[in-house]
Design a protein around this motif. Structure first.
Motif, PDB file in Angstrom:
ATOM      1  N   MET A 188      34.262  50.557  42.445  1.00 21.27           N
ATOM      2  CA  MET A 188      35.178  50.198  43.520  1.00 21.27           C
ATOM      3  C   MET A 188      34.428  49.534  44.675  1.00 21.27           C
ATOM      4  SD  MET A 188      37.878  53.420  43.397  1.00 21.27           S
ATOM      5  CE  MET A 188      37.756  53.672  45.106  1.00 21.27           C
ATOM      6  N   ALA A 189      33.223  49.999  44.977  1.00 20.94           N
ATOM      7  CA  ALA A 189      32.427  49.391  46.041  1.00 20.94           C
ATOM      8  C   ALA A 189      32.018  47.964  45.673  1.00 20.94           C
ATOM      9  CB  ALA A 189      31.198  50.242  46.327  1.00 20.94           C
ATOM     10  N   VAL A 190      31.600  47.763  44.435  1.00 20.76           N
ATOM     11  CA  VAL A 190      31.223  46.418  43.998  1.00 20.76           C
ATOM     12  C   VAL A 190      32.434  45.498  44.026  1.00 20.76           C
ATOM     13  CG1 VAL A 190      30.508  45.094  41.958  1.00 20.76           C
ATOM     14  CG2 VAL A 190      29.221  47.091  42.658  1.00 20.76           C
ATOM     15  N   TYR A 191      33.571  45.979  43.582  1.00 18.85           N
ATOM     16  CA  TYR A 191      34.784  45.157  43.581  1.00 18.85           C
ATOM     17  C   TYR A 191      35.191  44.788  45.006  1.00 18.85           C
ATOM     18  CZ  TYR A 191      39.468  43.588  42.348  1.00 18.85           C
ATOM     19  OH  TYR A 191      40.598  42.832  42.186  1.00 18.85           O
ATOM     20  N   LYS A 192      35.047  45.719  45.929  1.00 18.11           N
ATOM     21  CA  LYS A 192      35.468  45.464  47.311  1.00 18.11           C
ATOM     22  C   LYS A 192      34.492  44.557  48.052  1.00 18.11           C
ATOM     23  CE  LYS A 192      36.505  47.677  51.666  1.00 18.11           C
ATOM     24  NZ  LYS A 192      36.490  48.911  52.437  1.00 18.11           N
ATOM     25  N   PHE A 193      33.205  44.846  47.978  1.00 13.43           N
ATOM     26  CA  PHE A 193      32.232  44.134  48.797  1.00 13.43           C
ATOM     27  C   PHE A 193      31.795  42.796  48.220  1.00 13.43           C
ATOM     28  CE2 PHE A 193      31.386  48.585  50.233  1.00 13.43           C
ATOM     29  CZ  PHE A 193      31.931  48.407  51.483  1.00 13.43           C
ATOM     30  N   ASN A 194      32.066  42.520  46.947  1.00 12.68           N
ATOM     31  CA  ASN A 194      31.701  41.232  46.367  1.00 12.68           C
ATOM     32  C   ASN A 194      32.850  40.231  46.370  1.00 12.68           C
ATOM     33  OD1 ASN A 194      29.018  41.769  45.853  1.00 12.68           O
ATOM     34  ND2 ASN A 194      29.477  42.759  43.920  1.00 12.68           N
ATOM     35  N   ALA A 195      33.969  40.575  46.962  1.00 14.01           N
ATOM     36  CA  ALA A 195      35.124  39.676  47.115  1.00 14.01           C
ATOM     37  C   ALA A 195      35.587  39.109  45.775  1.00 14.01           C
ATOM     38  CB  ALA A 195      34.811  38.570  48.099  1.00 14.01           C
ATOM     39  N   ARG A 226      26.662  45.307  50.522  1.00 15.50           N
ATOM     40  CA  ARG A 226      26.887  44.679  49.221  1.00 15.50           C
ATOM     41  C   ARG A 226      25.664  44.820  48.327  1.00 15.50           C
ATOM     42  NH1 ARG A 226      27.527  38.693  49.586  1.00 15.50           N
ATOM     43  NH2 ARG A 226      25.464  38.604  48.724  1.00 15.50           N
ATOM     44  N   ILE A 227      24.485  44.632  48.889  1.00 15.43           N
ATOM     45  CA  ILE A 227      23.254  44.744  48.101  1.00 15.43           C
ATOM     46  C   ILE A 227      23.059  46.179  47.629  1.00 15.43           C
ATOM     47  CG2 ILE A 227      20.742  44.615  48.248  1.00 15.43           C
ATOM     48  CD1 ILE A 227      21.129  42.183  50.083  1.00 15.43           C
ATOM     49  N   ILE A 228      23.282  47.135  48.511  1.00 19.09           N
ATOM     50  CA  ILE A 228      23.126  48.545  48.131  1.00 19.09           C
ATOM     51  C   ILE A 228      24.129  48.929  47.052  1.00 19.09           C
ATOM     52  CG2 ILE A 228      23.371  50.919  48.967  1.00 19.09           C
ATOM     53  CD1 ILE A 228      22.163  49.924  51.615  1.00 19.09           C
ATOM     54  N   SER A 229      25.390  48.495  47.213  1.00 20.56           N
ATOM     55  CA  SER A 229      26.396  48.839  46.198  1.00 20.56           C
ATOM     56  C   SER A 229      26.082  48.174  44.867  1.00 20.56           C
ATOM     57  CB  SER A 229      27.799  48.465  46.682  1.00 20.56           C
ATOM     58  OG  SER A 229      27.948  47.061  46.773  1.00 20.56           O
ATOM     59  N   ASN A 230      25.547  46.962  44.895  1.00 18.14           N
ATOM     60  CA  ASN A 230      25.178  46.297  43.641  1.00 18.14           C
ATOM     61  C   ASN A 230      24.008  47.001  42.955  1.00 18.14           C
ATOM     62  OD1 ASN A 230      27.158  44.382  43.928  1.00 18.14           O
ATOM     63  ND2 ASN A 230      25.805  42.835  44.790  1.00 18.14           N
ATOM     64  N   LYS A 258      40.667  38.621  36.831  1.00 20.43           N
ATOM     65  CA  LYS A 258      41.006  39.586  35.773  1.00 20.43           C
ATOM     66  C   LYS A 258      39.801  39.864  34.879  1.00 20.43           C
ATOM     67  CE  LYS A 258      45.906  38.611  35.562  1.00 20.43           C
ATOM     68  NZ  LYS A 258      47.024  38.139  34.728  1.00 20.43           N
ATOM     69  N   LEU A 259      39.060  38.827  34.543  1.00 21.85           N
ATOM     70  CA  LEU A 259      37.867  39.005  33.714  1.00 21.85           C
ATOM     71  C   LEU A 259      36.806  39.811  34.453  1.00 21.85           C
ATOM     72  CD1 LEU A 259      36.177  38.324  31.174  1.00 21.85           C
ATOM     73  CD2 LEU A 259      35.392  36.290  32.412  1.00 21.85           C
ATOM     74  N   TYR A 260      36.575  39.475  35.724  1.00 24.36           N
ATOM     75  CA  TYR A 260      35.590  40.208  36.509  1.00 24.36           C
ATOM     76  C   TYR A 260      36.016  41.652  36.736  1.00 24.36           C
ATOM     77  CZ  TYR A 260      33.406  35.710  37.481  1.00 24.36           C
ATOM     78  OH  TYR A 260      32.777  34.508  37.368  1.00 24.36           O
ATOM     79  N   PHE A 261      37.313  41.877  36.938  1.00 29.79           N
ATOM     80  CA  PHE A 261      37.806  43.242  37.092  1.00 29.79           C
ATOM     81  C   PHE A 261      37.523  44.048  35.831  1.00 29.79           C
ATOM     82  CE2 PHE A 261      41.097  46.450  36.536  1.00 29.79           C
ATOM     83  CZ  PHE A 261      41.032  47.117  37.738  1.00 29.79           C
ATOM     84  N   PHE A 262      37.807  43.453  34.668  1.00 27.31           N
ATOM     85  CA  PHE A 262      37.556  44.144  33.399  1.00 27.31           C
ATOM     86  C   PHE A 262      36.075  44.426  33.209  1.00 27.31           C
ATOM     87  CE2 PHE A 262      36.514  43.901  28.853  1.00 27.31           C
ATOM     88  CZ  PHE A 262      37.193  45.017  28.428  1.00 27.31           C
ATOM     89  N   LEU A 263      35.225  43.447  33.500  1.00 27.11           N
ATOM     90  CA  LEU A 263      33.793  43.639  33.297  1.00 27.11           C
ATOM     91  C   LEU A 263      33.200  44.649  34.277  1.00 27.11           C
ATOM     92  CD1 LEU A 263      32.593  40.001  32.567  1.00 27.11           C
ATOM     93  CD2 LEU A 263      32.877  41.881  30.953  1.00 27.11           C
ATOM     94  N   ILE A 264      33.677  44.643  35.515  1.00 27.57           N
ATOM     95  CA  ILE A 264      33.155  45.586  36.499  1.00 27.57           C
ATOM     96  C   ILE A 264      33.576  47.008  36.177  1.00 27.57           C
ATOM     97  CG2 ILE A 264      33.379  46.302  38.918  1.00 27.57           C
ATOM     98  CD1 ILE A 264      33.286  43.353  39.658  1.00 27.57           C
TER      99      ILE A 264
END
Length: 112
Positions: free
Chosen positions: A65-72, A6-10, A80-86
């Protein structure tokens, strides 16, 4: 192990977002000075930034996609807001890809 991924993907995502923001600023507010006037196809700084945004579409998609997956994000309250921002940098890069593909197709049609 999951926390390290998660840290690496972030970190990779943060570098990608900083790159997209800087290239978008150059594409909108950059100079129209030709970078190499002796080249066969001289391009300006704005065009060069736009082309680099198109090359960054796939890596940015993978990082998002990695950030979306590993940050739950799916379990959060405002998913929806976080999906749009990511995925906003991916949408920007994808729009650049579609614009360049459209320009190529329009150029080919105008030749015929």
């Amino acid at each position: 192990m999951n926390k390290g991924i998660r840290i690496i993907s972030n970190i990779v995502y943060g570098i990608g977002v900083a790159t997209v923001v800087s290239l978008v600023c150059i594409a909108f507010f950059g100079s129209n000075q030709v970078t190499n006037p002796d080249a066969m196809l001289p391009i300006t700084w704005k065009e060069r930034a736009f082309i680099w945004l198109t090359f960054g579409a796939i890596p940015m998609l993978l990082a998002s996609m990695a950030v979306y997956k590993f940050n739950a994000i799916k379990r959060s309250m405002r998913k929806k807001l976080y999906f749009f921002l990511i995925f906003l940098p991916v949408f920007i890069c994808g729009a650049c890809v579609l614009y360049i593909i459209g320009s190529l197709i329009a150029g080919m049609v105008s030749i015929l």
